[in-house]
Design a protein around this motif. Structure first.
Motif, PDB file in Angstrom:
ATOM      1  N   VAL A  46       0.750  -1.162   0.149  1.00 48.03           N
ATOM      2  CA  VAL A  46      -0.030   0.110   0.061  1.00 48.03           C
ATOM      3  C   VAL A  46       1.120   1.139   0.023  1.00 48.03           C
ATOM      4  O   VAL A  46       0.608   2.198  -0.616  1.00 48.03           O
ATOM      5  CB  VAL A  46      -0.930   0.018   1.314  1.00 48.03           C
ATOM      6  CG1 VAL A  46      -1.574   1.327   1.248  1.00 48.03           C
ATOM      7  CG2 VAL A  46      -1.811  -1.139   1.180  1.00 48.03           C
ATOM      8  N   LEU A  47       1.924   1.181   0.753  1.00 48.11           N
ATOM      9  CA  LEU A  47       2.860   2.372   1.105  1.00 48.11           C
ATOM     10  C   LEU A  47       3.394   2.816  -0.310  1.00 48.11           C
ATOM     11  O   LEU A  47       4.003   3.789  -0.958  1.00 48.11           O
ATOM     12  CB  LEU A  47       3.909   2.314   2.185  1.00 48.11           C
ATOM     13  CG  LEU A  47       3.163   2.257   3.537  1.00 48.11           C
ATOM     14  CD1 LEU A  47       4.253   2.028   4.525  1.00 48.11           C
ATOM     15  CD2 LEU A  47       2.409   3.504   3.729  1.00 48.11           C
ATOM     16  N   SER A  48       4.007   1.557  -1.073  1.00 42.28           N
ATOM     17  CA  SER A  48       4.617   1.652  -2.349  1.00 42.28           C
ATOM     18  C   SER A  48       3.825   2.214  -3.508  1.00 42.28           C
ATOM     19  O   SER A  48       4.029   3.017  -4.270  1.00 42.28           O
ATOM     20  CB  SER A  48       5.157   0.309  -2.703  1.00 42.28           C
ATOM     21  OG  SER A  48       6.179  -0.142  -1.889  1.00 42.28           O
ATOM     22  N   ARG A  53       2.324   6.824  -6.880  1.00 47.20           N
ATOM     23  CA  ARG A  53       1.269   7.675  -7.273  1.00 47.20           C
ATOM     24  C   ARG A  53       1.825   8.891  -7.207  1.00 47.20           C
ATOM     25  O   ARG A  53       1.689  10.106  -8.199  1.00 47.20           O
ATOM     26  CB  ARG A  53      -0.050   7.544  -6.540  1.00 47.20           C
ATOM     27  CG  ARG A  53      -1.123   8.275  -7.003  1.00 47.20           C
ATOM     28  CD  ARG A  53      -2.424   8.171  -6.391  1.00 47.20           C
ATOM     29  NE  ARG A  53      -3.123   7.285  -6.846  1.00 47.20           N
ATOM     30  CZ  ARG A  53      -4.331   6.654  -6.350  1.00 47.20           C
ATOM     31  NH1 ARG A  53      -4.641   7.333  -5.108  1.00 47.20           N
ATOM     32  NH2 ARG A  53      -5.049   5.476  -6.830  1.00 47.20           N
ATOM     33  N   ARG A  54       2.540   9.329  -6.070  1.00 47.31           N
ATOM     34  CA  ARG A  54       2.886  10.663  -5.999  1.00 47.31           C
ATOM     35  C   ARG A  54       4.179  11.214  -6.795  1.00 47.31           C
ATOM     36  O   ARG A  54       4.310  12.321  -7.181  1.00 47.31           O
ATOM     37  CB  ARG A  54       3.325  11.140  -4.238  1.00 47.31           C
ATOM     38  CG  ARG A  54       2.134  10.940  -3.385  1.00 47.31           C
ATOM     39  CD  ARG A  54       2.601  11.404  -2.094  1.00 47.31           C
ATOM     40  NE  ARG A  54       3.406  10.713  -1.432  1.00 47.31           N
ATOM     41  CZ  ARG A  54       3.251   9.542  -0.621  1.00 47.31           C
ATOM     42  NH1 ARG A  54       2.070   9.409  -0.204  1.00 47.31           N
ATOM     43  NH2 ARG A  54       4.358   8.912   0.098  1.00 47.31           N
ATOM     44  N   ALA A  67      12.487   8.395 -17.900  1.00 45.09           N
ATOM     45  CA  ALA A  67      13.615   9.148 -17.329  1.00 45.09           C
ATOM     46  C   ALA A  67      13.797   8.974 -15.981  1.00 45.09           C
ATOM     47  O   ALA A  67      14.955   8.660 -15.592  1.00 45.09           O
ATOM     48  CB  ALA A  67      13.901  10.475 -17.683  1.00 45.09           C
ATOM     49  N   HIS A  68      12.794   8.825 -15.244  1.00 47.41           N
ATOM     50  CA  HIS A  68      12.727   8.525 -13.799  1.00 47.41           C
ATOM     51  C   HIS A  68      12.631   7.134 -13.396  1.00 47.41           C
ATOM     52  O   HIS A  68      12.038   6.701 -12.403  1.00 47.41           O
ATOM     53  CB  HIS A  68      11.901   9.560 -13.077  1.00 47.41           C
ATOM     54  CG  HIS A  68      12.458  10.865 -13.259  1.00 47.41           C
ATOM     55  ND1 HIS A  68      12.115  11.935 -14.536  1.00 47.41           N
ATOM     56  CD2 HIS A  68      13.091  11.519 -12.318  1.00 47.41           C
ATOM     57  CE1 HIS A  68      12.489  12.880 -14.131  1.00 47.41           C
ATOM     58  NE2 HIS A  68      13.199  12.806 -12.661  1.00 47.41           N
ATOM     59  N   GLN A  69      12.860   6.137 -14.429  1.00 43.49           N
ATOM     60  CA  GLN A  69      12.504   4.642 -14.215  1.00 43.49           C
ATOM     61  C   GLN A  69      13.142   4.233 -12.788  1.00 43.49           C
ATOM     62  O   GLN A  69      12.519   3.620 -12.160  1.00 43.49           O
ATOM     63  CB  GLN A  69      12.896   3.911 -15.366  1.00 43.49           C
ATOM     64  CG  GLN A  69      12.611   2.435 -15.336  1.00 43.49           C
ATOM     65  CD  GLN A  69      12.730   1.793 -16.390  1.00 43.49           C
ATOM     66  OE1 GLN A  69      12.967   2.163 -17.536  1.00 43.49           O
ATOM     67  NE2 GLN A  69      12.811   0.534 -16.397  1.00 43.49           N
ATOM     68  N   ASP A  70      14.634   4.638 -12.899  1.00 43.84           N
ATOM     69  CA  ASP A  70      15.370   3.874 -11.691  1.00 43.84           C
ATOM     70  C   ASP A  70      14.561   4.525 -10.495  1.00 43.84           C
ATOM     71  O   ASP A  70      14.536   3.654  -9.487  1.00 43.84           O
ATOM     72  CB  ASP A  70      16.815   4.437 -11.955  1.00 43.84           C
ATOM     73  CG  ASP A  70      17.604   3.907 -13.129  1.00 43.84           C
ATOM     74  OD1 ASP A  70      16.851   2.790 -13.552  1.00 43.84           O
ATOM     75  OD2 ASP A  70      18.626   4.395 -13.390  1.00 43.84           O
ATOM     76  N   ARG A  71      14.303   5.858 -10.188  1.00 41.31           N
ATOM     77  CA  ARG A  71      13.635   5.927  -9.232  1.00 41.31           C
ATOM     78  C   ARG A  71      12.569   5.383  -8.820  1.00 41.31           C
ATOM     79  O   ARG A  71      12.334   5.026  -7.943  1.00 41.31           O
ATOM     80  CB  ARG A  71      13.380   7.460  -9.412  1.00 41.31           C
ATOM     81  CG  ARG A  71      13.021   8.463  -8.043  1.00 41.31           C
ATOM     82  CD  ARG A  71      12.531   9.772  -8.493  1.00 41.31           C
ATOM     83  NE  ARG A  71      11.969  10.469  -7.364  1.00 41.31           N
ATOM     84  CZ  ARG A  71      11.521  11.803  -7.290  1.00 41.31           C
ATOM     85  NH1 ARG A  71      11.537  12.416  -8.430  1.00 41.31           N
ATOM     86  NH2 ARG A  71      11.108  12.345  -6.120  1.00 41.31           N
ATOM     87  N   MET A  72      11.605   5.048 -10.064  1.00 40.04           N
ATOM     88  CA  MET A  72      10.641   4.452  -9.598  1.00 40.04           C
ATOM     89  C   MET A  72      10.931   3.090  -9.039  1.00 40.04           C
ATOM     90  O   MET A  72      10.136   2.340  -7.899  1.00 40.04           O
ATOM     91  CB  MET A  72       9.606   4.217 -10.777  1.00 40.04           C
ATOM     92  CG  MET A  72       9.140   5.620 -11.549  1.00 40.04           C
ATOM     93  SD  MET A  72       7.972   6.324 -10.376  1.00 40.04           S
ATOM     94  CE  MET A  72       7.512   7.829 -11.314  1.00 40.04           C
TER      95      MET A  72
END
Length: 464
Positions: A46-48, A53-54, A67-72
């Motif tokens: 749930v937290l993930s 989503r944020r 471009a932000h795939q690693d961050r995801m």
């Protein structure tokens, strides 16, 4: 088939109780561990999902998402059991992290304006049957484009941990049960040691050592009642053996006298030739001795039958006054020879065995005739008192000393001064009276004054 010992039964009972308790506790602990693990996994999912989503909402476009795939990926990265997939409206994967390669379900995503909670999580199974837990949510970037975010976790590692936990718990429970069985058996055997000692002591008691009594010693309180009951039983057995022994001695004595008389008179008669009248007198004396033996045997047989629990009474309704008149008429001849009068007083009715009633009263009346002085009167009295019918036989004369009254109803007991009349008395008459009253559920009592009236009282239950 051999029966289980008490120690084995108690141990088996403890085993069943401990098995049930251990299994229930083990299941509860296993379920608690399983639930705690699932709750932790659900919380992480749930937290993930909320965090992803944020993050998506902070991006300007879908291109920036790649471009932000690693961050995801880092937001869900923990081990290879986790997976993340983000797809656009056309179903094209923008982010795809699934090291284990299990299937992801993107159906029914949580709308972007709805908060993600644990109830949104769903469970499905992979091709190998392993359960997968996850959630699909809708996210929106700043330019208005929507994406579907799927966060999932394979429960294979959790299942493996629970399996090992259950196996370890089962082994420990088994070891605990084995230890509990051994300890409980030892403790039960130790607790039953006083009972085994008591059984050993009881096995040593024989007919020659009935005076021995069991000792509770260090036995638990529960065995004290058993010890007291067994000792009371031994008291009764010892008293019974003593009475049987005394009865046998007295019976032998009472039979030896008439048999000795028979032998003596016959031996004297054979010493020389006798006349016919002398032989007739001898035969008459022998018949009297035979009658005495016969009366003794008859009375002994009656007492033996009366002691049998299966002895059956033939109870009928009796007019006590009429019965007393008949008994008085039967003894009228003997009373006249002794110059004694017999009178009856009172009226009553009761339900009793007619023959036994007559026998009891006749024994008392016969006894009274032997000790009543000439020119006196014997009274047969009856009355109903509450729920009892009282029948009393009263005669004047020398009283019965107090030390003899309690023993009067013992078999073959005679007051010393009356031994001279043993040819007419077997010493069983009052014992028969007592047995008759016990058969009817009543009692007999004696009241006597040293120089006055002796009164034998029969108390019958009034069931008429």
């Amino acid at each position: 088939m051999a029966r289980m010992s008490l120690a084995a039964r108690l141990t088996a009972t403890f085993l069943v109780i401990m098995t049930v308790c251990f299994v229930l506790v083990g299941l509860l602990l296993y379920r608690a561990a399983e639930q705690r693990g699932h709750e932790q996994d659900d919380t992480n999912l749930v937290l993930s999902a909320r965090h992803l989503r944020r993050l998506v909402a902070e991006l300007d476009s879908l291109g920036e998402l790649k471009a932000h795939q690693d961050r995801m990926v880092i937001s869900v990265l923990g081990d290879t059991s986790n997976a993340l997939r983000i797809v656009d409206d056309s179903g094209q994967a923008l982010v795809d992290y699934n090291p284990s390669g299990f299937p992801l379900d993107v159906r029914a995503p949580v709308p972007a304006d709805q908060r993600v909670v644990a109830d949104n999580l769903r469970t499905w199974r992979g091709d190998d049957g392993v359960p997968i837990r996850g959630v699909a949510v809708t996210g929106q970037v700043r330019d208005g484009a929507h994406v579907t975010i799927v966060v999932a976790r394979s429960l294979s590692d959790r299942e493996a941990v629970l399996h090992r936990y259950g196996r370890d718990m089962a082994l420990r429970l088994l070891a605990g049960m084995v230890a509990a069985i051994v300890l409980s058996h030892l403790l039960v055997r130790r607790a039953l040691r006083p009972l085994r000692a008591m059984a050993s002591d009881a096995a040593m008691i024989t007919a020659q050592s009935l005076q021995t009594r069991l000792s509770a010693g260090g036995a638990p309180a529960e065995l004290h009642a058993l010890t007291d009951a067994l000792n009371a039983m031994l008291d009764r057995l010892e008293g019974g053996f003593t009475r049987v022994w005394q009865f046998t001695v007295d019976l032998a004595h009472d039979l030896r006298t008439p048999i000795g008389n028979l032998r003596g008179t016959n031996e004297v008669a054979l010493t020389r030739t006798r006349t016919a009248p002398e032989y007739q007198a001898l035969l008459g004396s022998n018949i009297e001795e035979c009658d005495r033996v016969s009366r003794t045997i008859e009375n002994v047989l009656f007492l033996a039958r009366a002691d049998n629990p299966q002895f059956a009474l033939q109870c009928v309704s009796l007019d006590v006054a009429v019965e007393l008149e008949r008994i008085a008429e039967y003894f009228e001849g003997i009373a006249s020879e002794r110059q004694v009068a017999i009178q009856t007083l009172g009226t009553a009715h009761l339900s009793a065995d007619r023959d036994l009633f007559r026998r009891a009263v006749s024994n008392l009346l016969s006894n009274a005739l032997r000790y009543t002085p000439p020119m006196e009167t014997i009274t047969l009295r009856t009355a109903a008192v509450d729920d009892m019918v009282v029948v009393a036989v009263e005669n004047p004369g020398d009283g019965i000393p107090p030390e003899h009254r309690e023993k009067l109803f013992d078999r073959f007991y005679r007051v010393d001064r009356s031994r001279s009349d043993s040819a007419n008395s077997t010493g069983l008459g009052l014992s028969i009276v007592k047995s008759v009253m016990e058969l009817h559920g009543g009692r007999v009592a004696v009241e006597s004054e040293v120089q006055g009236v002796t009164r034998f009282v029969l108390w019958f239950p009034n069931r008429s």
